[in-house]
Write an enzyme that holds these catalytic residues in place. Sequence first.
Site, PDB file in Angstrom:
ATOM      1  N   ASP A   1       0.860  -1.192   0.000  1.00 20.49           N
ATOM      2  CA  ASP A   1       0.000   0.000   0.000  1.00 20.49           C
ATOM      3  C   ASP A   1       0.895   1.240   0.000  1.00 20.49           C
ATOM      4  O   ASP A   1       2.013   1.219  -0.557  1.00 20.49           O
ATOM      5  CB  ASP A   1      -0.995  -0.059   1.171  1.00 20.49           C
ATOM      6  N   ASP A   2       0.444   2.295   0.623  1.00 20.74           N
ATOM      7  CA  ASP A   2       1.161   3.577   0.568  1.00 20.74           C
ATOM      8  C   ASP A   2       2.547   3.465   1.240  1.00 20.74           C
ATOM      9  O   ASP A   2       2.834   2.508   1.960  1.00 20.74           O
ATOM     10  CB  ASP A   2       0.314   4.636   1.284  1.00 20.74           C
TER      11      ASP A   2
ATOM     12  N   LYS B   1      -3.758  -0.606  -6.978  1.00 17.04           N
ATOM     13  CA  LYS B   1      -4.765   0.173  -6.246  1.00 17.04           C
ATOM     14  C   LYS B   1      -4.453   1.631  -6.492  1.00 17.04           C
ATOM     15  O   LYS B   1      -3.369   2.100  -6.155  1.00 17.04           O
ATOM     16  CB  LYS B   1      -4.684  -0.159  -4.753  1.00 17.04           C
TER      17      LYS B   1
ATOM     18  N   ASP C   1      -5.445   5.259  -5.541  1.00 21.23           N
ATOM     19  CA  ASP C   1      -6.158   6.073  -4.562  1.00 21.23           C
ATOM     20  C   ASP C   1      -6.512   7.439  -5.170  1.00 21.23           C
ATOM     21  O   ASP C   1      -6.144   7.728  -6.326  1.00 21.23           O
ATOM     22  CB  ASP C   1      -5.268   6.214  -3.313  1.00 21.23           C
TER      23      ASP C   1
ATOM     24  N   SER D   1     -10.538   4.092  -6.218  1.00 22.35           N
ATOM     25  CA  SER D   1     -11.177   4.765  -5.079  1.00 22.35           C
ATOM     26  C   SER D   1     -12.088   5.885  -5.581  1.00 22.35           C
ATOM     27  O   SER D   1     -12.531   6.736  -4.803  1.00 22.35           O
ATOM     28  CB  SER D   1     -10.111   5.329  -4.137  1.00 22.35           C
TER      29      SER D   1
ATOM     30  N   ARG E   1     -13.773   1.333  -3.943  1.00 25.31           N
ATOM     31  CA  ARG E   1     -14.212   1.665  -2.595  1.00 25.31           C
ATOM     32  C   ARG E   1     -15.410   2.607  -2.651  1.00 25.31           C
ATOM     33  O   ARG E   1     -15.432   3.541  -3.435  1.00 25.31           O
ATOM     34  CB  ARG E   1     -13.053   2.326  -1.855  1.00 25.31           C
TER      35      ARG E   1
ATOM     36  N   ASP F   1     -12.421   4.343   5.161  1.00 28.13           N
ATOM     37  CA  ASP F   1     -11.351   3.397   5.490  1.00 28.13           C
ATOM     38  C   ASP F   1     -11.736   2.588   6.722  1.00 28.13           C
ATOM     39  O   ASP F   1     -12.180   3.157   7.722  1.00 28.13           O
ATOM     40  CB  ASP F   1     -10.072   4.156   5.866  1.00 28.13           C
TER      41      ASP F   1
HETATM   42  C1  GLA Z   1      -6.424   6.079   1.805  1.00 25.62           C
HETATM   43  C2  GLA Z   1      -6.994   4.710   1.451  1.00 25.62           C
HETATM   44  C3  GLA Z   1      -6.439   3.658   2.385  1.00 25.62           C
HETATM   45  C4  GLA Z   1      -4.924   3.654   2.312  1.00 25.62           C
HETATM   46  C5  GLA Z   1      -4.390   5.038   2.616  1.00 25.62           C
HETATM   47  C6  GLA Z   1      -2.896   5.141   2.379  1.00 25.62           C
HETATM   48  O1  GLA Z   1      -6.873   6.523   3.041  1.00 25.62           O
HETATM   49  O2  GLA Z   1      -8.374   4.711   1.493  1.00 25.62           O
HETATM   50  O3  GLA Z   1      -6.938   2.387   2.049  1.00 25.62           O
HETATM   51  O4  GLA Z   1      -4.511   3.233   1.042  1.00 25.62           O
HETATM   52  O5  GLA Z   1      -5.017   6.028   1.812  1.00 25.62           O
HETATM   53  O6  GLA Z   1      -2.396   6.397   2.623  1.00 25.62           O
END
Ligand code: GLA
Length: 440
Positions: free
Chosen positions: A84-85, A160, A162, A194, A219, A223
Site C-alpha cells: 500500500d502507501d 490500487k 487512490d 477509489s 471503494r 477506510d
Molecule cells: C487512503 C486509502 C487507504 C490507504 C491510505 C494510504 O486513506 O483509502 O486504504 O490506502 O489512503 O495512505
Amino acid sequence: MASVKSCVWTAVGILCLLGQILGLDNGLALTPPMGWLAWERFRCNTDCKNDPDNCISDRLFRTMTDILVSEGYAAAGYEYINVDDCWLERERDPRGKLVPDRERFPYGMKSLADYVHSKGLKFGIYEDYGNFTCAGYPGVVGHLAGDAATFAAWGVDYVKLDGCYALPADMDQGYPDFGRQLNLTGRQMVYSCSWPVYQIYAGLQPNFSSIIEHCNLWRNFDDIQDSWASVESIIDYYGNHQDVIVPNAGPGHWNDPDMLIIGNFGLSYEQSKTQFAIWAILAAPLLMSVDLRTIRPEYKAILQNRKIIEVDQDPLGIQGRRIYKHRGIEIWSRPIIPIQGQYYSYAVAFVNRRTDGTPSDVAVTLRELGLNNPSGYRVEDLYEDVDYGVLSPQTKIKVKVNPSGVVILRADAQPSFAYNAIPTRTPYSPLNDVFRLTKK
Ligand code: GLA
C-alpha cells in the site's frame, strides 16, 4: 479480454485491440480478489531503524509471501501480496520515473515481484491519481503512461489507485485514462479504484456504469479501522445503500468494503466471524490486513474457512442484501449456485447487533427467507459444520446468534427429482413449530 498476443490482425482482431484500449474488460477478478494488503495493520511505518519487523519494507512483504504459502492461506485461495502507501521515495528520478524507497526496498520492486511470483503468488502495488498519495508520496497525474509502463515492467499484477490530492470531478476522466494506460502495456493488472468514495464525499453522484466498465473493484465508503464500530458502520453503509450498491457487483467488477481486520486488536472472536460472513455475503474482495506471524489460531481458522470462502467466491458473483433488520437482528442473504430451474441456492447470515449479553434466538421459515424451491434445500451451518439435511420451504429453522456474532447457513436448492426424498423433519433440529423472533 484477450491479451494483445491473442488478437489477430483481422477486422475482428482490430476490434479486439480496440476493446483493450477503450474499456477495461481485462478478464481478471471474475471472483473477488483474495490476498494480503499492508495498510490497515502496518500503515505508514517507515521507521526501519527502530522497528525493523513492522516497517513498510521489502522484508515485510517477503515474509508475508512466505507465510501465505507455508501457513495454508494460498491453498485456501489468497493470492495477492499487496503493497500500500509509503513504498516510494519522495521524489521521482531525473527522468520522471517512480523510485521505491532506497533503504526500505533496496532490491527494487521488480525483485520483490519476482520473489512473490516465484512462490506462485501475485504482486500488487499502490498509487494515487492525484499529485500525491494520501501519505504525501508522488502521485501518477502527469505520468500516467510512464507509470503504467513501469508497473508492467516490474511485473505488477494489481494496482490500487487512490484519490487523495485530486479533484473528484476529474476522476471520471482520470481513472479511465489510467486504466487505458494499464491496458496498453499488454500486461493484465487488476485495477482497484477509489473513484466513487471521493466523489461521494465531495457530494458528486458517481457514474457507476463507467466505474463498472473501467475498474475491477472500487471503494464506496470510509477506510476500515481496527474496531467493531468501524466494521458496524461499514455493514450499515452497505445495508442502507444496497439498492444503489448491489446491482454494480458482478464477475470482474466488485464493491470493496475494505480490508479484513480479523486477527488484529479491535475485534472479538464473534465480531471477527461476523466480518468474514458479511464480507462473503457482500461478494467482497478478501484482503487480509493482519500480522500473519502472530495471528492466533482461531482467527486464522476464520480466515481459512473454506465454506465461507466458497460463498465469497461464488461464480455467479451476485452481491447479497440485507433482507431483514429489526431490533438489532439482521438477516443477510446472497444467491449462489447451484441453480435448480428457477430457484437459486442461498447463503444466509443472521447477525445479532445487540449488546444485551445473551444469545438471541431467531426462528424463520425458509419460505420467509424467500427460499421457495418445492424440492427443498440442503442446509448447513458454515461455521459449526452442522448439516441440517434437506429442508422444505415450510420448515422453520431456529438459530441462536451470539451478541455481535453471526450464524451463517448455506441452503443448496435440490433438484426436483429429490422431491419425494424430503423428510418433513430432520433428525438434528433447527426446527421450531412457532415462528419466533426474540425481541428485546
Ligand atoms: C487512503 C486509502 C487507504 C490507504 C491510505 C494510504 O486513506 O483509502 O486504504 O490506502 O489512503 O495512505
